[in-house]
Write an enzyme that holds these catalytic residues in place. Structure first.
Site, PDB file in Angstrom:
ATOM      1  N   HIS A 279      13.908  -6.074  -7.025  1.00  0.00           N
ATOM      2  CA  HIS A 279      14.435  -6.045  -8.379  1.00  0.00           C
ATOM      3  C   HIS A 279      13.395  -6.595  -9.358  1.00  0.00           C
ATOM      4  O   HIS A 279      12.463  -7.283  -8.949  1.00  0.00           O
ATOM      5  CB  HIS A 279      15.663  -6.955  -8.524  1.00  0.00           C
ATOM      6  CG  HIS A 279      16.726  -6.771  -7.496  1.00  0.00           C
ATOM      7  ND1 HIS A 279      17.954  -6.245  -7.793  1.00  0.00           N
ATOM      8  CD2 HIS A 279      16.770  -7.076  -6.165  1.00  0.00           C
ATOM      9  CE1 HIS A 279      18.716  -6.234  -6.699  1.00  0.00           C
ATOM     10  NE2 HIS A 279      18.004  -6.732  -5.697  1.00  0.00           N
ATOM     11  N   TYR A 280      13.583  -6.333 -10.642  1.00  0.00           N
ATOM     12  CA  TYR A 280      12.958  -7.195 -11.652  1.00  0.00           C
ATOM     13  C   TYR A 280      14.059  -7.978 -12.340  1.00  0.00           C
ATOM     14  O   TYR A 280      15.222  -7.555 -12.389  1.00  0.00           O
ATOM     15  CB  TYR A 280      12.086  -6.433 -12.644  1.00  0.00           C
ATOM     16  CG  TYR A 280      12.727  -5.331 -13.466  1.00  0.00           C
ATOM     17  CD1 TYR A 280      13.859  -5.545 -14.250  1.00  0.00           C
ATOM     18  CD2 TYR A 280      12.152  -4.064 -13.522  1.00  0.00           C
ATOM     19  CE1 TYR A 280      14.405  -4.544 -15.023  1.00  0.00           C
ATOM     20  CE2 TYR A 280      12.693  -3.051 -14.293  1.00  0.00           C
ATOM     21  CZ  TYR A 280      13.814  -3.294 -15.041  1.00  0.00           C
ATOM     22  OH  TYR A 280      14.353  -2.284 -15.809  1.00  0.00           O
ATOM     23  N   THR A 281      13.709  -9.136 -12.861  1.00  0.00           N
ATOM     24  CA  THR A 281      14.729 -10.042 -13.402  1.00  0.00           C
ATOM     25  C   THR A 281      15.251  -9.614 -14.765  1.00  0.00           C
ATOM     26  O   THR A 281      16.379  -9.925 -15.116  1.00  0.00           O
ATOM     27  CB  THR A 281      14.164 -11.467 -13.526  1.00  0.00           C
ATOM     28  OG1 THR A 281      13.044 -11.449 -14.432  1.00  0.00           O
ATOM     29  CG2 THR A 281      13.710 -11.994 -12.172  1.00  0.00           C
TER      30      THR A 281
ATOM     31  N   GLU B 178      13.811 -10.844  -6.316  1.00  0.00           N
ATOM     32  CA  GLU B 178      13.700 -10.666  -7.764  1.00  0.00           C
ATOM     33  C   GLU B 178      12.276 -11.020  -8.216  1.00  0.00           C
ATOM     34  O   GLU B 178      11.747 -12.071  -7.853  1.00  0.00           O
ATOM     35  CB  GLU B 178      14.693 -11.579  -8.492  1.00  0.00           C
ATOM     36  CG  GLU B 178      16.148 -11.200  -8.302  1.00  0.00           C
ATOM     37  CD  GLU B 178      16.627 -10.159  -9.311  1.00  0.00           C
ATOM     38  OE1 GLU B 178      15.820  -9.752 -10.180  1.00  0.00           O
ATOM     39  OE2 GLU B 178      17.813  -9.780  -9.230  1.00  0.00           O
TER      40      GLU B 178
ATOM     41  N   HIS C 186      16.274  -1.579  -6.350  1.00  0.00           N
ATOM     42  CA  HIS C 186      17.654  -1.617  -6.848  1.00  0.00           C
ATOM     43  C   HIS C 186      18.034  -0.276  -7.461  1.00  0.00           C
ATOM     44  O   HIS C 186      19.161   0.209  -7.285  1.00  0.00           O
ATOM     45  CB  HIS C 186      17.776  -2.740  -7.882  1.00  0.00           C
ATOM     46  CG  HIS C 186      19.187  -3.140  -8.167  1.00  0.00           C
ATOM     47  ND1 HIS C 186      19.528  -4.033  -9.158  1.00  0.00           N
ATOM     48  CD2 HIS C 186      20.359  -2.774  -7.585  1.00  0.00           C
ATOM     49  CE1 HIS C 186      20.841  -4.184  -9.175  1.00  0.00           C
ATOM     50  NE2 HIS C 186      21.369  -3.434  -8.232  1.00  0.00           N
TER      51      HIS C 186
ATOM     52  N   ASP D 266      15.633  -0.926 -12.019  1.00  0.00           N
ATOM     53  CA  ASP D 266      14.594  -1.801 -11.477  1.00  0.00           C
ATOM     54  C   ASP D 266      14.253  -1.475 -10.009  1.00  0.00           C
ATOM     55  O   ASP D 266      15.105  -0.982  -9.275  1.00  0.00           O
ATOM     56  CB  ASP D 266      14.999  -3.279 -11.626  1.00  0.00           C
ATOM     57  CG  ASP D 266      16.388  -3.597 -11.087  1.00  0.00           C
ATOM     58  OD1 ASP D 266      17.328  -2.824 -11.346  1.00  0.00           O
ATOM     59  OD2 ASP D 266      16.536  -4.630 -10.411  1.00  0.00           O
TER      60      ASP D 266
END
Length: 275
Positions: free
Chosen positions: A81-83, A146, A184, A194
């Site tokens: 994921h990215y946050t 993340e 994700h 993401d």
């Protein structure tokens, strides 16, 4: 029998409750973590038989007899994921508050620092409503990672170096198949993008984490069924345009669209043959 099994049953509690503290600043949330892990350990140690009744309401005889052959369930996927937040600190705060109801096993900052937030054997809340192949509960079989990134910026070299090091450890520790390193956006097409179009999936594939198309791409045949290919890879094609968009973000990474060009079809044909 109980005395022989107790050390094994306590393994999950020991693993989950003994994670090193980040700083004393998080002593309060670390305490909540330990208390929650302790509560889960009581569930693991329960030896109550199944309470069953038949169609007439009569009790079905049952008892608990512990087997000696078992261990902890292990993760089989890694979801990246990215946050979409401003900093590592902001993400840690989000994951240490009850209200957001979200978490991940690891968070990696731009400078490469790795924060382990949940024991790998426990179920984080990172995937949400998602589906990959026949699996509709990705939280129960995956590790969530993340990356500190807003989604519109390149990922730093230090961050990627730490990610690759972590992925190598996870792949070795849990024997995770190469195909099972995904994003994700792959498992939640149309809902989540993401880690986004800027994420270096090709680099990860070169290291053995996920697949990517080859440099030399064999053209797709005239009768190539793109929807079936997407489904065989793992995408949820009930919303086909969303699945196409998710595929293109991961494997084409040239544009954000839900339309397959001839080049996209060729890439899809190349990728699907790897699965």
């Amino acid at each position: 029998m109980k005395n022989r099994l107790l050390p094994l049953l306590l393994t999950a509690t020991i693993l989950s409750a003994c994670s090193p503290k980040i700083t004393s600043r998080y002593a309060a949330t670390n305490k909540v973590y330990s208390e929650h892990a302790d509560s889960l350990s009581h569930t693991l140690l329960a030896e109550s038989p199944a309470m069953l009744t038949d169609s007439l309401g009569r009790s079905v005889p049952s008892e608990f007899i512990g087997t000696v052959n078992f261990n902890l369930r292990k993760p089989n996927y890694v979801i990246i994921h990215y946050t979409a937040q401003d900093s590592l600190g902001q993400t840690i705060k989000t994951f240490t508050l009850v209200k957001p109801q979200v978490s991940a096993h690891y968070v990696i900052s731009k400078d490469g620092k790795v924060v382990h937030m949940l024991n790998d054997y426990l179920r984080a809340w990172h995937a949400g409503v998602s589906k990959w192949g026949s699996i509709s509960d990705m939280n129960s079989c995956s590790i969530g990672i993340e990356l500190d990134n807003k989604g519109n910026e390149p990922f730093s070299g230090a961050q990627m170096s730490s990610l690759i090091t972590l992925l190598a450890k996870l792949k070795k520790d849990y024997n995770i198949p190469t195909a099972n390193f995904i994003g994700h956006g792959d498992i939640a097409p149309g809902r989540k993008p993401d880690p986004g179009i800027l994420f270096p999936w090709e680099l990860l594939a070169q290291k053995g984490f996920g697949y990517y198309s080859d440099m030399l791409i064999v053209p797709a045949p005239a009768n190539f069924d793109s929807a079936t290919a997407l489904r065989l890879i793992g995408y949820d094609t009930r919303n086909l345009p969303a699945a196409i968009g998710a595929f293109k973000r991961h494997f084409v990474q040239r544009e954000e669209s839900t339309r397959l060009t001839q080049f996209d079809l060729d890439v899809l044909f190349n990728v699907y043959k790897k699965y």
